[in-house]
Design an enzyme around this catalytic site. Structure first.
Site, PDB file in Angstrom:
ATOM      1  N   HIS A  37       0.842  -1.206   0.000  1.00 18.93           N
ATOM      2  CA  HIS A  37       0.000   0.000   0.000  1.00 18.93           C
ATOM      3  C   HIS A  37       0.870   1.246   0.000  1.00 18.93           C
ATOM      4  O   HIS A  37       2.073   1.159   0.150  1.00 18.93           O
ATOM      5  CB  HIS A  37      -0.996  -0.013   1.164  1.00 18.93           C
ATOM      6  CG  HIS A  37      -0.398   0.129   2.537  1.00 18.93           C
ATOM      7  ND1 HIS A  37       0.424  -0.832   3.092  1.00 18.93           N
ATOM      8  CD2 HIS A  37      -0.487   1.118   3.461  1.00 18.93           C
ATOM      9  CE1 HIS A  37       0.790  -0.447   4.305  1.00 18.93           C
ATOM     10  NE2 HIS A  37       0.260   0.733   4.554  1.00 18.93           N
ATOM     11  N   HIS A  72       1.415   3.942   1.890  1.00 16.19           N
ATOM     12  CA  HIS A  72       1.969   4.723   3.007  1.00 16.19           C
ATOM     13  C   HIS A  72       3.490   4.832   2.922  1.00 16.19           C
ATOM     14  O   HIS A  72       4.181   3.888   2.530  1.00 16.19           O
ATOM     15  CB  HIS A  72       1.558   4.114   4.352  1.00 16.19           C
ATOM     16  CG  HIS A  72       0.143   4.455   4.728  1.00 16.19           C
ATOM     17  ND1 HIS A  72      -0.580   3.742   5.652  1.00 16.19           N
ATOM     18  CD2 HIS A  72      -0.676   5.451   4.300  1.00 16.19           C
ATOM     19  CE1 HIS A  72      -1.786   4.270   5.781  1.00 16.19           C
ATOM     20  NE2 HIS A  72      -1.869   5.304   4.961  1.00 16.19           N
ATOM     21  N   ASP A 108       5.881   4.817   5.098  1.00 12.90           N
ATOM     22  CA  ASP A 108       6.755   3.886   5.835  1.00 12.90           C
ATOM     23  C   ASP A 108       6.861   2.527   5.117  1.00 12.90           C
ATOM     24  O   ASP A 108       7.596   1.643   5.569  1.00 12.90           O
ATOM     25  CB  ASP A 108       6.292   3.712   7.297  1.00 12.90           C
ATOM     26  CG  ASP A 108       4.922   3.092   7.443  1.00 12.90           C
ATOM     27  OD1 ASP A 108       3.972   3.557   6.779  1.00 12.90           O
ATOM     28  OD2 ASP A 108       4.778   2.127   8.227  1.00 12.90           O
ATOM     29  N   HIS A 109       6.157   2.383   3.980  1.00  9.65           N
ATOM     30  CA  HIS A 109       6.248   1.160   3.178  1.00  9.65           C
ATOM     31  C   HIS A 109       6.842   1.410   1.784  1.00  9.65           C
ATOM     32  O   HIS A 109       7.194   0.467   1.082  1.00  9.65           O
ATOM     33  CB  HIS A 109       4.855   0.512   3.025  1.00  9.65           C
ATOM     34  CG  HIS A 109       4.258   0.161   4.351  1.00  9.65           C
ATOM     35  ND1 HIS A 109       4.099  -1.135   4.770  1.00  9.65           N
ATOM     36  CD2 HIS A 109       3.827   0.946   5.378  1.00  9.65           C
ATOM     37  CE1 HIS A 109       3.583  -1.129   5.994  1.00  9.65           C
ATOM     38  NE2 HIS A 109       3.409   0.129   6.387  1.00  9.65           N
ATOM     39  N   HIS A 122      -7.450  -0.432   5.668  1.00  6.60           N
ATOM     40  CA  HIS A 122      -6.381   0.441   6.190  1.00  6.60           C
ATOM     41  C   HIS A 122      -6.152   1.580   5.181  1.00  6.60           C
ATOM     42  O   HIS A 122      -6.152   2.751   5.536  1.00  6.60           O
ATOM     43  CB  HIS A 122      -5.124  -0.404   6.386  1.00  6.60           C
ATOM     44  CG  HIS A 122      -3.922   0.360   6.825  1.00  6.60           C
ATOM     45  ND1 HIS A 122      -3.798   0.900   8.085  1.00  6.60           N
ATOM     46  CD2 HIS A 122      -2.769   0.655   6.172  1.00  6.60           C
ATOM     47  CE1 HIS A 122      -2.611   1.506   8.182  1.00  6.60           C
ATOM     48  NE2 HIS A 122      -1.979   1.373   7.038  1.00  6.60           N
ATOM     49  N   ASP A 171      -0.192  -3.710   6.398  1.00  6.79           N
ATOM     50  CA  ASP A 171      -0.835  -3.189   7.616  1.00  6.79           C
ATOM     51  C   ASP A 171      -2.308  -3.599   7.684  1.00  6.79           C
ATOM     52  O   ASP A 171      -3.132  -2.856   8.214  1.00  6.79           O
ATOM     53  CB  ASP A 171      -0.737  -1.659   7.660  1.00  6.79           C
ATOM     54  CG  ASP A 171       0.678  -1.162   7.879  1.00  6.79           C
ATOM     55  OD1 ASP A 171       1.584  -1.982   8.090  1.00  6.79           O
ATOM     56  OD2 ASP A 171       0.874   0.067   7.825  1.00  6.79           O
ATOM     57  N   HIS A 220       4.754  -4.628  10.761  1.00  3.63           N
ATOM     58  CA  HIS A 220       5.156  -3.930  11.993  1.00  3.63           C
ATOM     59  C   HIS A 220       5.282  -4.896  13.161  1.00  3.63           C
ATOM     60  O   HIS A 220       4.553  -5.895  13.224  1.00  3.63           O
ATOM     61  CB  HIS A 220       4.122  -2.864  12.386  1.00  3.63           C
ATOM     62  CG  HIS A 220       4.091  -1.674  11.485  1.00  3.63           C
ATOM     63  ND1 HIS A 220       4.895  -0.580  11.670  1.00  3.63           N
ATOM     64  CD2 HIS A 220       3.352  -1.419  10.373  1.00  3.63           C
ATOM     65  CE1 HIS A 220       4.654   0.316  10.723  1.00  3.63           C
ATOM     66  NE2 HIS A 220       3.708  -0.174   9.921  1.00  3.63           N
TER      67      HIS A 220
END
Ligand code: ZN
Ligand code: FE
Length: 252
Positions: free
Chosen positions: A51, A53, A55-56, A105, A126, A164
């Site tokens: 996805h 985001h 942090d990915h 999410h 996530d 995570h």
């Protein structure tokens, strides 16, 4: 045989690193630096994304520039060379992969299932976490509940690689939602022991999640009565109980 190991990133992200012979792939590289370090002299073959985001995906640009590698993922993400949508099948490292759309999410969220020599491996970003699930940033409780149900219907021995290390916090919430689940006590002990040694609590399995993850256990009488104390109708639909749990967890 494909080996799979976590590259820790930021404070609690895992970038999953898959390697077989000269093939090197990473899932959700939020940061390029730890990936480059792990590769050493090897060349990155490609990137898989779940996805959008940051942090990915934050490492995609630098990794693509350095290795000129392929990027598989949701077509909405900049830099993707092979857009993936629900039901797609493709072959990587000589094995079959399947794509499942799992909105909730985010709306673009996908999960990737690797049919490995040693069983199935699920990369779920996530969406499903060990003992929990992702927050609803873009989707509805109904979408997320449907997405989790799809993942929960995979074979019980499917290994779960989420993005995570949230397991201990998730299990603390699970304990509040279902205080008398004995499988949960056992899992909390195991997770504490792993974290004390700085080991990852992952991968888990779909079977473990079905036994202990409250977000997959909306039919549990105890979870229903605990949800009622949070305002849900104890006879309500699975989606209603799920929505109550998710809302409760947001402020837990
Ligand atoms: Zn995310
Ligand atoms: Fe994340």
């Amino acid at each position: 045989m494909i080996t799979i190991r976590p590259i820790p990133a930021f404070t609690d992200n895992y970038i999953w690193y898959l390697q077989q012979d000269r093939e090197h792939w990473v899932v959700d590289p939020g940061d390029a630096k730890p990936v480059i370090q792990s590769l050493g002299d090897a060349r990155l073959s490609g990137i898989l994304l779940t996805h959008h985001h940051f942090d990915h995906t934050g490492g995609v640009k630098a990794l693509k520039a350095k290795y000129d590698c392929e990027v598989y993922g949701p077509g909405s993400i900049e830099g993707v060379t092979t857009p993936l949508t629900d039901g797609d099948r493709f072959s990587l490292m000589g094995r079959d992969w399947t794509v499942l759309a799992v909105p909730g999410h985010t709306l673009d969220h996908i999960a990737l299932v690797l049919d490995g020599q040693d069983g199935r491996h699920l990369f779920c970003g996530d969406t499903l976490f060990a003992g929990g699930c992702g927050r609803l940033f873009e989707g509805t409780p109904e979408q997320m509940h449907d997405s989790l149900s799809r993942l929960a219907s995979l074979p019980r021995d499917t290994k779960v690689y989420c993005a995570h290390e949230y397991t201990l916090a998730n299990l603390a919430f699970a304990k509040a939602a279902e205080p008398r689940n004995p499988a949960l006590d056992e899992r909390i002990e195991e997770a504490r022991a792993a974290r004390a040694k700085d080991h990852p609590t992952l991968p888990s399995t779909i079977g473990e999640e079905l036994q202990t993850n409250p977000f997959l256990r909306t039919q549990s009488a105890e979870i229903r009565s605990q949800s009622a104390a949070q305002g849900a109708n104890p006879e309500g639909s699975a989606v209603e109980i799920f929505a109550t749990l998710r809302h409760w967890k947001d402020t837990f």
